[in-house]
Design an enzyme around this catalytic site. Structure first.
Site, PDB file in Angstrom:
ATOM      1  N   ARG A 143     -37.758 -28.772 -18.623  1.00 33.11           N
ATOM      2  CA  ARG A 143     -36.996 -29.902 -18.080  1.00 33.11           C
ATOM      3  C   ARG A 143     -37.960 -30.926 -17.473  1.00 33.11           C
ATOM      4  O   ARG A 143     -37.801 -32.124 -17.677  1.00 33.11           O
ATOM      5  CB  ARG A 143     -36.011 -29.414 -17.013  1.00 33.11           C
ATOM      6  CG  ARG A 143     -35.195 -30.525 -16.407  1.00 33.11           C
ATOM      7  CD  ARG A 143     -34.124 -30.013 -15.468  1.00 33.11           C
ATOM      8  NE  ARG A 143     -34.682 -29.369 -14.284  1.00 33.11           N
ATOM      9  CZ  ARG A 143     -33.958 -28.851 -13.307  1.00 33.11           C
ATOM     10  NH1 ARG A 143     -32.647 -28.875 -13.393  1.00 33.11           N
ATOM     11  NH2 ARG A 143     -34.536 -28.302 -12.256  1.00 33.11           N
ATOM     12  N   ARG A 202     -39.000 -21.659  -5.512  1.00 38.71           N
ATOM     13  CA  ARG A 202     -37.534 -21.842  -5.489  1.00 38.71           C
ATOM     14  C   ARG A 202     -36.818 -20.547  -5.849  1.00 38.71           C
ATOM     15  O   ARG A 202     -35.760 -20.237  -5.305  1.00 38.71           O
ATOM     16  CB  ARG A 202     -37.133 -22.979  -6.428  1.00 38.71           C
ATOM     17  CG  ARG A 202     -37.323 -24.341  -5.770  1.00 38.71           C
ATOM     18  CD  ARG A 202     -37.484 -25.462  -6.765  1.00 38.71           C
ATOM     19  NE  ARG A 202     -36.357 -25.654  -7.647  1.00 38.71           N
ATOM     20  CZ  ARG A 202     -36.456 -26.287  -8.815  1.00 38.71           C
ATOM     21  NH1 ARG A 202     -37.606 -26.781  -9.220  1.00 38.71           N
ATOM     22  NH2 ARG A 202     -35.401 -26.441  -9.557  1.00 38.71           N
ATOM     23  N   LYS A 250     -26.375 -24.531 -13.817  1.00 41.69           N
ATOM     24  CA  LYS A 250     -25.248 -24.939 -12.976  1.00 41.69           C
ATOM     25  C   LYS A 250     -24.903 -26.397 -13.222  1.00 41.69           C
ATOM     26  O   LYS A 250     -23.756 -26.731 -13.466  1.00 41.69           O
ATOM     27  CB  LYS A 250     -25.565 -24.796 -11.477  1.00 41.69           C
ATOM     28  CG  LYS A 250     -25.788 -23.383 -10.990  1.00 41.69           C
ATOM     29  CD  LYS A 250     -26.006 -23.341  -9.480  1.00 41.69           C
ATOM     30  CE  LYS A 250     -27.202 -24.152  -9.010  1.00 41.69           C
ATOM     31  NZ  LYS A 250     -28.512 -23.631  -9.457  1.00 41.69           N
ATOM     32  N   ARG A 257     -25.624 -22.868  -0.490  1.00 40.66           N
ATOM     33  CA  ARG A 257     -26.847 -22.206  -0.934  1.00 40.66           C
ATOM     34  C   ARG A 257     -27.385 -21.241   0.113  1.00 40.66           C
ATOM     35  O   ARG A 257     -28.400 -20.607  -0.108  1.00 40.66           O
ATOM     36  CB  ARG A 257     -27.914 -23.268  -1.199  1.00 40.66           C
ATOM     37  CG  ARG A 257     -28.241 -23.471  -2.681  1.00 40.66           C
ATOM     38  CD  ARG A 257     -29.334 -24.525  -2.744  1.00 40.66           C
ATOM     39  NE  ARG A 257     -29.960 -24.617  -4.032  1.00 40.66           N
ATOM     40  CZ  ARG A 257     -29.626 -25.474  -4.981  1.00 40.66           C
ATOM     41  NH1 ARG A 257     -28.601 -26.277  -4.825  1.00 40.66           N
ATOM     42  NH2 ARG A 257     -30.304 -25.517  -6.099  1.00 40.66           N
ATOM     43  N   ARG A 295     -38.656 -31.998 -14.250  1.00 39.99           N
ATOM     44  CA  ARG A 295     -38.361 -32.862 -13.107  1.00 39.99           C
ATOM     45  C   ARG A 295     -39.544 -32.799 -12.135  1.00 39.99           C
ATOM     46  O   ARG A 295     -40.379 -31.901 -12.258  1.00 39.99           O
ATOM     47  CB  ARG A 295     -37.097 -32.318 -12.432  1.00 39.99           C
ATOM     48  CG  ARG A 295     -36.218 -33.339 -11.799  1.00 39.99           C
ATOM     49  CD  ARG A 295     -34.864 -32.755 -11.468  1.00 39.99           C
ATOM     50  NE  ARG A 295     -34.944 -31.650 -10.523  1.00 39.99           N
ATOM     51  CZ  ARG A 295     -33.933 -30.826 -10.266  1.00 39.99           C
ATOM     52  NH1 ARG A 295     -32.789 -30.974 -10.891  1.00 39.99           N
ATOM     53  NH2 ARG A 295     -34.081 -29.847  -9.404  1.00 39.99           N
TER      54      ARG A 295
HETATM   55  P1  B4P Z   1     -29.739 -27.236 -14.821  1.00 38.30           P
HETATM   56  O1  B4P Z   1     -28.314 -27.211 -15.229  1.00 38.30           O
HETATM   57  O2  B4P Z   1     -30.303 -28.572 -14.491  1.00 38.30           O
HETATM   58  O3  B4P Z   1     -30.073 -26.229 -13.606  1.00 38.30           O
HETATM   59  P2  B4P Z   1     -29.549 -26.168 -12.118  1.00 38.30           P
HETATM   60  O4  B4P Z   1     -29.297 -24.705 -11.905  1.00 38.30           O
HETATM   61  O5  B4P Z   1     -28.406 -27.082 -11.858  1.00 38.30           O
HETATM   62  O6  B4P Z   1     -30.813 -26.758 -11.296  1.00 38.30           O
HETATM   63  P3  B4P Z   1     -31.428 -26.635  -9.862  1.00 38.30           P
HETATM   64  O7  B4P Z   1     -30.807 -25.484  -9.114  1.00 38.30           O
HETATM   65  O8  B4P Z   1     -32.901 -26.590 -10.102  1.00 38.30           O
HETATM   66  O9  B4P Z   1     -31.214 -27.993  -9.120  1.00 38.30           O
HETATM   67  P4  B4P Z   1     -30.366 -28.665  -7.937  1.00 38.30           P
HETATM   68  O10 B4P Z   1     -30.243 -30.058  -8.379  1.00 38.30           O
HETATM   69  O11 B4P Z   1     -29.093 -27.954  -7.602  1.00 38.30           O
HETATM   70  O12 B4P Z   1     -30.561 -26.561 -16.013  1.00 38.30           O
HETATM   71  C1  B4P Z   1     -31.969 -26.478 -16.019  1.00 38.30           C
HETATM   72  C2  B4P Z   1     -32.535 -26.712 -17.425  1.00 38.30           C
HETATM   73  O13 B4P Z   1     -32.082 -25.699 -18.332  1.00 38.30           O
HETATM   74  C3  B4P Z   1     -32.121 -28.035 -18.033  1.00 38.30           C
HETATM   75  O14 B4P Z   1     -33.224 -28.621 -18.661  1.00 38.30           O
HETATM   76  C4  B4P Z   1     -31.038 -27.666 -19.054  1.00 38.30           C
HETATM   77  O15 B4P Z   1     -31.014 -28.548 -20.154  1.00 38.30           O
HETATM   78  C5  B4P Z   1     -31.489 -26.286 -19.499  1.00 38.30           C
HETATM   79  N1  B4P Z   1     -30.339 -25.430 -19.860  1.00 38.30           N
HETATM   80  C6  B4P Z   1     -29.167 -25.333 -19.186  1.00 38.30           C
HETATM   81  N2  B4P Z   1     -28.346 -24.432 -19.796  1.00 38.30           N
HETATM   82  C7  B4P Z   1     -29.057 -23.931 -20.872  1.00 38.30           C
HETATM   83  C8  B4P Z   1     -28.763 -22.948 -21.883  1.00 38.30           C
HETATM   84  N3  B4P Z   1     -27.593 -22.280 -21.920  1.00 38.30           N
HETATM   85  N4  B4P Z   1     -29.723 -22.672 -22.801  1.00 38.30           N
HETATM   86  C9  B4P Z   1     -30.916 -23.312 -22.756  1.00 38.30           C
HETATM   87  N5  B4P Z   1     -31.257 -24.268 -21.844  1.00 38.30           N
HETATM   88  C10 B4P Z   1     -30.323 -24.576 -20.895  1.00 38.30           C
HETATM   89  O16 B4P Z   1     -31.291 -28.559  -6.598  1.00 38.30           O
HETATM   90  C11 B4P Z   1     -32.543 -29.213  -6.463  1.00 38.30           C
HETATM   91  C12 B4P Z   1     -33.091 -29.113  -5.018  1.00 38.30           C
HETATM   92  O17 B4P Z   1     -32.184 -29.825  -4.095  1.00 38.30           O
HETATM   93  C13 B4P Z   1     -33.183 -27.710  -4.408  1.00 38.30           C
HETATM   94  O18 B4P Z   1     -34.386 -27.049  -4.774  1.00 38.30           O
HETATM   95  C14 B4P Z   1     -33.107 -28.031  -2.873  1.00 38.30           C
HETATM   96  O19 B4P Z   1     -34.349 -28.465  -2.377  1.00 38.30           O
HETATM   97  C15 B4P Z   1     -32.132 -29.186  -2.799  1.00 38.30           C
HETATM   98  N6  B4P Z   1     -30.748 -28.753  -2.525  1.00 38.30           N
HETATM   99  C16 B4P Z   1     -29.668 -28.929  -3.367  1.00 38.30           C
HETATM  100  N7  B4P Z   1     -28.570 -28.397  -2.814  1.00 38.30           N
HETATM  101  C17 B4P Z   1     -28.936 -27.888  -1.609  1.00 38.30           C
HETATM  102  C18 B4P Z   1     -28.236 -27.176  -0.581  1.00 38.30           C
HETATM  103  N8  B4P Z   1     -26.933 -26.895  -0.674  1.00 38.30           N
HETATM  104  N9  B4P Z   1     -28.924 -26.788   0.517  1.00 38.30           N
HETATM  105  C19 B4P Z   1     -30.227 -27.060   0.654  1.00 38.30           C
HETATM  106  N10 B4P Z   1     -30.956 -27.703  -0.295  1.00 38.30           N
HETATM  107  C20 B4P Z   1     -30.328 -28.114  -1.420  1.00 38.30           C
END
Ligand code: B4P
Length: 193
Positions: A128, A141, A14, A89, A130
């Site tokens: 990744r 998660r 995302k 979410r 983090r």
């Molecule tokens: P990302 O793109 O970083 O994944 P994400 O889905 O955005 O991450 P996430 O859901 O964990 O985090 P968020 O910050 O929203 O990709 C992951 C990895 O894959 C990267 O290393 C990338 O390079 C690789 N990748 C991507 N596309 C690829 C492809 N096509 N092929 C190969 N590799 C690929 O949330 C973090 C925390 O914040 C949550 O757990 C929660 O605690 C809190 N939070 C955020 N929003 C919230 C909400 N609305 N309500 C409550 N808590 C919330």
């Protein structure tokens, strides 16, 4: 102008895709994860409350997100479009967002769901690295996603606003699939980056 909501499990890409698509459409990318991580780093009141939830792979309580998202959507740069990444979410967040958007006169155009299988997700997040990307936290998660976020797919499908995209492809192909889906849904996508 477009107003878009990105859905998908943790690690679906995302954040990665939202940044690219938002730049291509010329709209701000609003990541609740990024805003929360910034708040944690700055040790703001919100950050202090959010940190423990994030470290455990839990969702930050809905009420803490509400003021944050409203404040962001009232800023001048969001008046002509935005891409929400990581919000909503939970079903209560989705209901709150609907109410907020009608209050602000900013209806969303589409919700996009990035689909990726669990083993691919775990592999991506482990590489990744983090601070909340350890295997037990990732598994938690994913469970939280299934219980609380996956129901949003039906929520937006019932409103005929959902576009499904295969996120288990190479990065450029995912971007292409997202842009093709938006274009097919009648949104204007500039032909050059
Ligand atoms: P990302 O793109 O970083 O994944 P994400 O889905 O955005 O991450 P996430 O859901 O964990 O985090 P968020 O910050 O929203 O990709 C992951 C990895 O894959 C990267 O290393 C990338 O390079 C690789 N990748 C991507 N596309 C690829 C492809 N096509 N092929 C190969 N590799 C690929 O949330 C973090 C925390 O914040 C949550 O757990 C929660 O605690 C809190 N939070 C955020 N929003 C919230 C909400 N609305 N309500 C409550 N808590 C919330």
């Amino acid at each position: 102008m477009a107003r878009l909501i990105f859905l998908g499990p943790p690690g679906a890409g995302k954040g990665t895709q939202a940044q690219i698509v938002a730049a291509r459409l010329g709209i701000p990318h609003i990541s609740t994860g990024d805003i929360l991580r910034h708040a944690v780093a700055q040790k703001t009141a919100l950050g202090v409350q959010a940190q423990d939830y994030m470290d455990r792979g839990a969702l930050v309580p809905d009420q803490l997100l509400e003021a944050m998202i409203e404040e962001r959507l009232r800023q001048p740069d969001t008046q002509s479009g935005w891409l929400l990444d990581g919000y909503p979410r939970t079903l209560p967040q989705a209901v709150y967002l609907d109410t907020l958007l009608s209050l602000l006169g900013q209806p969303y155009d589409r919700a996009l769901n990035l689909e990726v299988g669990d083993e691919t997700l775990v592999g991506r997040l482990l590489s990744r690295g983090r601070r909340d990307d350890t295997e037990p936290v990732i598994r938690h998660r994913l469970q939280v996603y299934r219980d609380q976020t996956a129901p949003l797919i039906d929520f937006y499908q019932q409103r005929h606003h959902l576009l499904e995209v295969n996120g288990d492809q190479e990065l450029d192909l995912v971007t292409q699939s997202l842009l093709t889906a938006l274009s097919a849904a009648g949104l204007s996508v500039p032909s050059t980056p």
